[in-house]
Design a protein around this motif. Structure first.
Motif, short mmCIF file in Angstrom:
data_model
loop_
_atom_site.label_atom_id
_atom_site.label_comp_id
_atom_site.label_asym_id
_atom_site.label_seq_id
_atom_site.Cartn_x
_atom_site.Cartn_y
_atom_site.Cartn_z
N LYS A 128 17.26 95.77 60.08
CA LYS A 128 17.38 95.20 58.73
C LYS A 128 17.37 93.68 58.81
N ALA A 129 18.02 93.11 59.83
CA ALA A 129 18.06 91.66 59.99
C ALA A 129 16.67 91.10 60.29
N GLU A 130 15.89 91.83 61.11
CA GLU A 130 14.52 91.39 61.43
C GLU A 130 13.64 91.45 60.19
N ARG A 131 13.76 92.53 59.42
CA ARG A 131 12.97 92.64 58.18
C ARG A 131 13.34 91.52 57.21
N LYS A 132 14.62 91.24 57.10
CA LYS A 132 15.08 90.19 56.18
C LYS A 132 14.52 88.84 56.61
N ALA A 133 14.52 88.57 57.92
CA ALA A 133 14.00 87.29 58.42
C ALA A 133 12.51 87.14 58.15
N LEU A 134 11.79 88.28 58.15
CA LEU A 134 10.35 88.27 57.92
C LEU A 134 9.98 88.39 56.44
N GLY A 135 10.98 88.65 55.59
CA GLY A 135 10.73 88.79 54.16
C GLY A 135 10.08 90.11 53.80
N LEU A 136 10.38 91.18 54.57
CA LEU A 136 9.76 92.49 54.35
C LEU A 136 10.68 93.43 53.58
N ARG A 137 10.06 94.35 52.86
CA ARG A 137 10.79 95.40 52.17
C ARG A 137 11.11 96.53 53.15
N SER A 138 11.91 97.49 52.66
CA SER A 138 12.31 98.62 53.51
C SER A 138 11.12 99.55 53.78
N PHE A 139 11.13 100.17 54.96
CA PHE A 139 10.14 101.18 55.30
C PHE A 139 10.62 102.58 54.89
N GLN A 140 11.84 102.68 54.37
CA GLN A 140 12.42 103.96 53.98
C GLN A 140 12.41 104.10 52.47
N SER A 141 12.06 105.28 51.99
CA SER A 141 12.02 105.54 50.55
C SER A 141 13.45 105.65 50.00
N GLU A 167 0.19 95.21 50.71
CA GLU A 167 1.38 95.78 50.07
C GLU A 167 2.67 95.05 50.43
N HIS A 168 3.61 95.10 49.47
CA HIS A 168 5.01 94.74 49.72
C HIS A 168 5.87 96.00 49.81
N ARG A 169 5.59 96.99 48.95
CA ARG A 169 6.35 98.24 48.98
C ARG A 169 5.76 99.12 50.09
N LEU A 170 6.49 99.28 51.16
CA LEU A 170 5.94 99.85 52.39
C LEU A 170 6.34 101.28 52.65
N SER A 171 7.36 101.78 51.96
CA SER A 171 7.93 103.08 52.33
C SER A 171 6.94 104.22 52.19
N THR A 201 9.95 93.09 39.87
CA THR A 201 9.65 92.98 41.30
C THR A 201 8.20 93.30 41.61
N SER A 202 7.37 93.50 40.59
CA SER A 202 5.95 93.74 40.82
C SER A 202 5.36 92.53 41.54
N GLY A 203 4.87 92.75 42.76
CA GLY A 203 4.28 91.66 43.52
C GLY A 203 5.27 90.84 44.34
N LEU A 204 6.54 91.24 44.36
CA LEU A 204 7.54 90.46 45.11
C LEU A 204 7.75 91.03 46.52
N ASP A 205 7.82 90.14 47.49
CA ASP A 205 8.15 90.52 48.86
C ASP A 205 9.65 90.70 49.01
N GLY A 206 10.09 91.10 50.20
CA GLY A 206 11.50 91.38 50.43
C GLY A 206 12.39 90.17 50.23
N ARG A 207 11.96 89.00 50.69
CA ARG A 207 12.79 87.81 50.57
C ARG A 207 12.98 87.43 49.10
N ASN A 208 11.90 87.46 48.34
CA ASN A 208 11.99 87.08 46.93
C ASN A 208 12.64 88.16 46.08
N MET A 209 12.55 89.42 46.52
CA MET A 209 13.30 90.48 45.85
C MET A 209 14.80 90.21 46.00
N GLN A 210 15.24 89.87 47.20
CA GLN A 210 16.65 89.57 47.44
C GLN A 210 17.07 88.33 46.66
N ARG A 211 16.19 87.34 46.60
CA ARG A 211 16.48 86.12 45.85
C ARG A 211 16.67 86.46 44.36
#
Length: 471
Positions: free
Chosen positions: A234-247, A199-203, A421-431
């Motif tokens: 948030k900075a650590e998640r961004k560096a790892l390319g992860l989405r938010s864990f919060q809904s 998964e990319h959507r983790l919440s 954003t179907s299939g996109l990780d956090g980094r590419n979502m931000q991109r």
């Protein structure tokens, strides 16, 4: 118990990249493990190892050991693996074998030689527990992408295998259905099932997952407990390319509407659309105006509420059965709407035609005969390294970026993105968010059909919500 010992894999179709490198992982019975990481990191390949599709279907060189309850999984025939491991694929269309929803849920049970009584019992349980009774006896062709996703989960649920592997199961689901899926996963855990989710959507997985396995370039880099994952900044998640864990809901990102700009205008008056004998929506009226600053319009709503149908109608792929659609005050026929818009579909495979990523962009560039900066688009969408690869050799998230890059290359002034954003990780979502804002500054009108409020946050100017479900 599932054990992977020093597992390495390299696809025959792409001998330049090792998809998996020295994977060591043990998954206990009844455990829920989430595989996460950026698009193309190896998550889907790892799920294919677990369900036997690598290397029997996806050919390549596989080394190391894979054990399922102390049995060598590589020596088990596929039919035997299927009795133990059920899989929901990233693209549900790829696992459908019938044209009727109830037959589809029954299909896997029949292949496991269950009795008629047991099959009927499991079908009833699957439709009821997933709250999709209204999808019984429906044509698969009449279902939305989100509804097909639900049906794929139901089909595997009915097979009652001890291990379930789910590859991006929430990709096309609305927030309400994601909560239903979360409840189903919790119930399956209580039943003692072993669950592996890529998964990319983790919440929605908080409170369900026992461990989060972070994969990068085919290697396991980190493993977190739920508490450790939630404590990532948030900075650590961004560096790892992860989405938010919060809904995040639409109410969480609500803001005052932007003042209307004078300039171009798209207007709908009393629109209705019928598909076969089903009326998707009726009486739809809207008026979107935008000027040199551009505009982003979010299109939200539950699965099956008519969002994709609206998008297709707007782009000239469907004709309204009633009402009028006007561009700048003039009736816009389907041919004119096709000329002025560019539609990025949910199902990316429908829009990939050529032998390389670069050729896909070149094909799109011909639409309006406007030269584009190909290298800039490839760089902006993180596709420079994949420019010469065949699009169908890419991961789901990478394919998504190719279709969006093609929309940019087309030069169209009106873009319609269906679940981009179907299939996109956090980094590419931000991109993608940054790309959409850059396109907006060029004076473009951008419609974004989405369930993804984390993505919509900070980019939209207006929202049109299809609140009513069809089914």
């Amino acid at each position: 118990m599932i054990t992977l010992k020093d597992v390495c894999f390299q696809y025959s179709a792409d001998s330049t990249v090792k998809a998996l490198r020295h994977i060591d992982l043990t998954i206990q019975d009844g455990e829920c493990v989430v595989l996460t990481g950026e698009s193309g990191c190896g998550k889907t390949t790892l799920t294919r190892c677990l369900n036997g599709l690598v290397p029997s279907f996806y050919e390549g060189e596989l080394t190391g050991g894979l054990l399922l309850d102390e049995k060598n999984l590589l020596e088990m025939p596929q039919y035997e693996i299927s009795r133990h491991v059920g899989t929901v694929f990233q693209d549900p269309r790829s696992q459908f074998f019938t044209v009727d929803s109830t037959d589809e849920v029954a299909f896997g049970c029949e292949n496991l030689s269950m009795s008629t009584e047991k099959i009927n019992q499991n079908i009833q349980k699957a439709f009821h527990n997933l709250r999709i009774e209204a999808l019984k006896d429906c044509s698969l062709f009449a279902l939305s992408s989100g509804e097909r996703q639900k049906l794929a989960v139901a089909a595997i649920y009915a097979m009652d295998t001890p291990v379930l592997v789910l590859d991006e199961p929430s990709a096309n689901l609305d927030l309400e259905t994601m909560e239903v899926l979360r409840g189903i996963l919790q119930e399956l855990k209580r039943e003692g099932k072993t669950i592996i989710v890529s998964e990319h959507r983790l919440s929605y997985l908080m409170g369900v997952a026992d461990r989060y396995v972070y994969i990068q370039d085919g290697e396991i880099k980190q493993i977190w407990t739920p508490r450790q994952a939630e404590e990532l900044s948030k900075a650590e998640r961004k560096a790892l390319g992860l989405r938010s864990f919060q809904s995040i809901s639409l109410a969480d990102i609500a803001k005052e509407g932007a003042p209307a700009e004078q300039g171009k205008r798209i207007e709908g008056r009393g629109l209705a659309v019928r598909l076969d004998k089903t009326e998707v929506f009726r009486g739809l009226t809207f008026n979107f105006q935008w000027g040199p600053a551009g505009k982003v319009v979010g299109i939200t709503g539950n699965n099956g509420s008519g969002k994709t149908t609206f998008a297709k109608m707007l782009c000239g792929l469907l004709k309204p059965s009633e009402g009028a659609l006007l561009f700048d005050g003039k009736p816009a026929a389907a041919k004119e709407r096709l000329r002025q818009t560019y539609f990025v579909m949910q199902d990316t495979d429908y829009q990939l035609f050529t032998e390389s990523v670069r050729h896909e962009l070149e094909l799109a560039e011909r639409k309006n005969h406007r030269p584009c900066d190909m290298e800039l688009i490839l760089e902006r969408m993180g596709l420079s390294q994949a420019a010469e690869r065949h699009p169908l050799s890419l991961s789901g998230g990478q394919k998504q970026r190719v279709t969006i890059a093609a929309a940019m290359a087309s030069g169209s002034d009106i873009l319609v993105l269906d679940e981009p954003t179907s299939g996109l990780d956090g980094r590419n979502m931000q991109r993608l968010k940054e790309t959409i804002l850059a396109l907006k500054k060029q004076g473009k009108l951008i419609f974004v059909v989405t369930h993804d409020m984390e993505f919509l946050d900070g980019i939209y100017d207006e929202v049109m919500s299809f609140a009513q479900k069809i089914r």
